[in-house]
Enzyme design. Structure first.
Site, PDB file in Angstrom:
ATOM      1  N   ASP A 124       0.861  -1.176   0.000  1.00  0.00           N
ATOM      2  CA  ASP A 124       0.000   0.000   0.000  1.00  0.00           C
ATOM      3  C   ASP A 124       0.903   1.234   0.000  1.00  0.00           C
ATOM      4  O   ASP A 124       1.901   1.283   0.733  1.00  0.00           O
ATOM      5  CB  ASP A 124      -0.890  -0.038   1.261  1.00  0.00           C
ATOM      6  CG  ASP A 124      -1.820   1.148   1.348  1.00  0.00           C
ATOM      7  OD1 ASP A 124      -3.018   0.954   1.123  1.00  0.00           O
ATOM      8  OD2 ASP A 124      -1.356   2.259   1.656  1.00  0.00           O
ATOM      9  N   ILE A 125       0.567   2.225  -0.831  1.00  0.00           N
ATOM     10  CA  ILE A 125       1.374   3.445  -0.889  1.00  0.00           C
ATOM     11  C   ILE A 125       1.222   4.219   0.424  1.00  0.00           C
ATOM     12  O   ILE A 125       0.104   4.443   0.892  1.00  0.00           O
ATOM     13  CB  ILE A 125       0.948   4.325  -2.071  1.00  0.00           C
ATOM     14  CG1 ILE A 125       1.151   3.571  -3.400  1.00  0.00           C
ATOM     15  CG2 ILE A 125       1.734   5.633  -2.090  1.00  0.00           C
ATOM     16  CD1 ILE A 125       0.665   4.333  -4.611  1.00  0.00           C
ATOM     17  N   GLU A 170      -5.284   2.340  -3.227  1.00  0.00           N
ATOM     18  CA  GLU A 170      -3.822   2.334  -3.419  1.00  0.00           C
ATOM     19  C   GLU A 170      -3.197   1.025  -2.978  1.00  0.00           C
ATOM     20  O   GLU A 170      -1.983   0.934  -2.784  1.00  0.00           O
ATOM     21  CB  GLU A 170      -3.192   3.500  -2.650  1.00  0.00           C
ATOM     22  CG  GLU A 170      -3.360   3.459  -1.148  1.00  0.00           C
ATOM     23  CD  GLU A 170      -4.636   4.121  -0.659  1.00  0.00           C
ATOM     24  OE1 GLU A 170      -4.668   4.551   0.508  1.00  0.00           O
ATOM     25  OE2 GLU A 170      -5.610   4.219  -1.442  1.00  0.00           O
TER      26      GLU A 170
END
Length: 424
Positions: free
Chosen positions: A305-306, A348
């Site tokens: 996940d960003i 994301e």
């Protein structure tokens, strides 16, 4: 040679009269008076059958009794000119029966000269043939031929051995082969190699049974490009049941197939990154877990996940955020093995299905990916990082439990400082 006796001459006339009377064609004899007539002096049974007039009704009349509105004046003028010159005449026209119905007739009219003066015409003999059915067939063939030529769908006809004997204009346009290039060839010039031998075996088995074959062919145009054709191939037989031709009528469905492929792709693809979407990746995970159990091979899952992605969108706008997602997808995809499956899990979050790999190996792969993400260039003025969770499939796992565990590992990576890998 001795002169013909009276009895012999009489017998010859009797036979000649019988032949004329039994002729299927109409025979009409008129006098040669073109100004007042000519007047009919003889008709045979064929005339009565063809026109519906009895002999007594015709004798003394002129052939104008058979003419009507559709009778060609130009043909009549040519006929009269020929007869006035003592010449034979051949032509076609519309005549009318006694009941008013019309028929098309072919004439052959010959002058008969006097025995004592070979320049004086005494009679005209007209042999007439009803060619209504013949011309109707000609018209039908002409109409069918025109319909084939103007058809927007390609038409191909072969002989029993498969040699092409006819193609229409649509075939030329859609395949790129001119008529001269196609005639004498076989449909193998269109073969693309995209369909196996079983497809063609089924086609020939169907045709040899005398049935029509319908299927979707992947053909190759003259320029090498592929085209998808829905084709119907029908055997044409003669009165004896022997196949004389095969007729193929096709419809180009290339655009439809391309659209269907695109719909299928979109149904399984994330619209932004081009990666597998959650539905498609879930199917892949389920299939790989089943394979892992069947063969006793390891399987791991990576989720990342960003970090602080909401801040990217808030500070730099959603367009920049979208560019970051696309750039991340390209970077990670380029660092994976061919057997690995990458997809966008949502927002994301991304997931990688890593077959044939235990947890430690997947952890090392995740670390490699983490460094690649941190080093990638983006339109964002600050660096982009991601947090990674890793988990290996355990006995009794389902796709749901494995995905939940790797999500927990990723959450721990974020809680412990982000931009790191956690194996759980």
């Amino acid at each position: 040679m001795p002169p013909m006796s009276f009895i012999e001459g009489f017998e010859k006339l009797r036979l000649l009269d019988a032949a004329i009377e039994q002729s299927h064609n109409s025979v009409v004899i008129t006098d040669a008076d073109l100004d007042a007539g000519p007047r009919i002096v003889y008709v045979n049974a064929g005339f009565e059958h063809m026109t519906g007039y009895d002999r007594d009704e015709a004798l003394g009349q002129t052939p104008r009794m058979l003419q009507g509105p559709a009778t060609s004046r130009a043909v009549l003028d040519r006929m009269r000119g020929a007869l006035a010159s003592g010449e034979c005449f051949d032509g076609e026209a519309i005549n009318y029966r006694k009941d008013g119905s019309w028929y098309r007739v072919r004439w052959h009219i010959s002058p008969v000269y006097a025995e004592d003066d070979d320049r004086r015409v005494t009679h005209f003999v007209s042999v007439q043939q009803d060619i209504t059915d013949e011309r109707r067939r000609d018209d039908e063939i002409r109409l069918l031929s025109t319909a084939l030529e103007v058809s927007a769908d390609p038409v191909l006809i072969t002989d029993p051995e498969g040699t092409i004997t006819y193609v229409n204009a649509a075939f030329e346009e859609q395949t790129g082969y001119s008529r001269n290039e196609a005639l004498g060839q076989t449909p193998r010039i269109l073969k693309s190699g995209q369909q196996d031998a079983d497809f063609y075996r089924e086609m020939w088995d169907t045709l040899k049974r005398g049935d029509a074959f319908r299927g979707e062919f992947v053909n190759r145009r003259r320029d090498g490009s592929l085209m998808h054709m829905e084709q119907s191939i029908s055997p044409v037989t003669n009165a004896g049941g022997e196949v004389t031709h095969y007729v193929s009528i096709g419809k180009d469905v290339t655009d439809r197939v391309r659209m269907e492929d695109e719909i299928r792709r979109l149904a399984h693809t994330d619209w932004l990154t081009g990666l597998a979407n959650r539905l498609s990746l879930g199917d892949t995970l389920e299939a790989e877990m089943e394979r892992s159990r069947r063969y006793g091979r390891p399987l791991s899952l990576i989720m990342f996940d960003i970090d602080r992605f909401k801040d990217f969108n808030d500070d730099y706008g959603h367009e920049t955020g979208d560019e970051v997602l696309k750039r991340l997808a390209e970077t990670v995809r380029g660092a994976l093995r061919e057997a690995d499956s990458l997809g966008r899990w949502g927002g994301e979050e991304f997931m990688v299905v890593v077959p044939e790999t235990p947890g430690a190996g997947a952890e090392a792969m995740a670390e490699k990916l983490r460094k690649a993400v941190a080093a990638m260039e983006t339109p964002c003025p600050i660096s982009v990082t991601a947090s990674f969770g890793v988990s290996e499939m355990r006995p009794g796992d389902t796709p749901k439990t494995l995905a939940r565990r790797v999500d927990e590992a990723m959450y721990q990576a974020k809680e412990s400082g982000r931009n790191r890998v956690v194996l759980l």
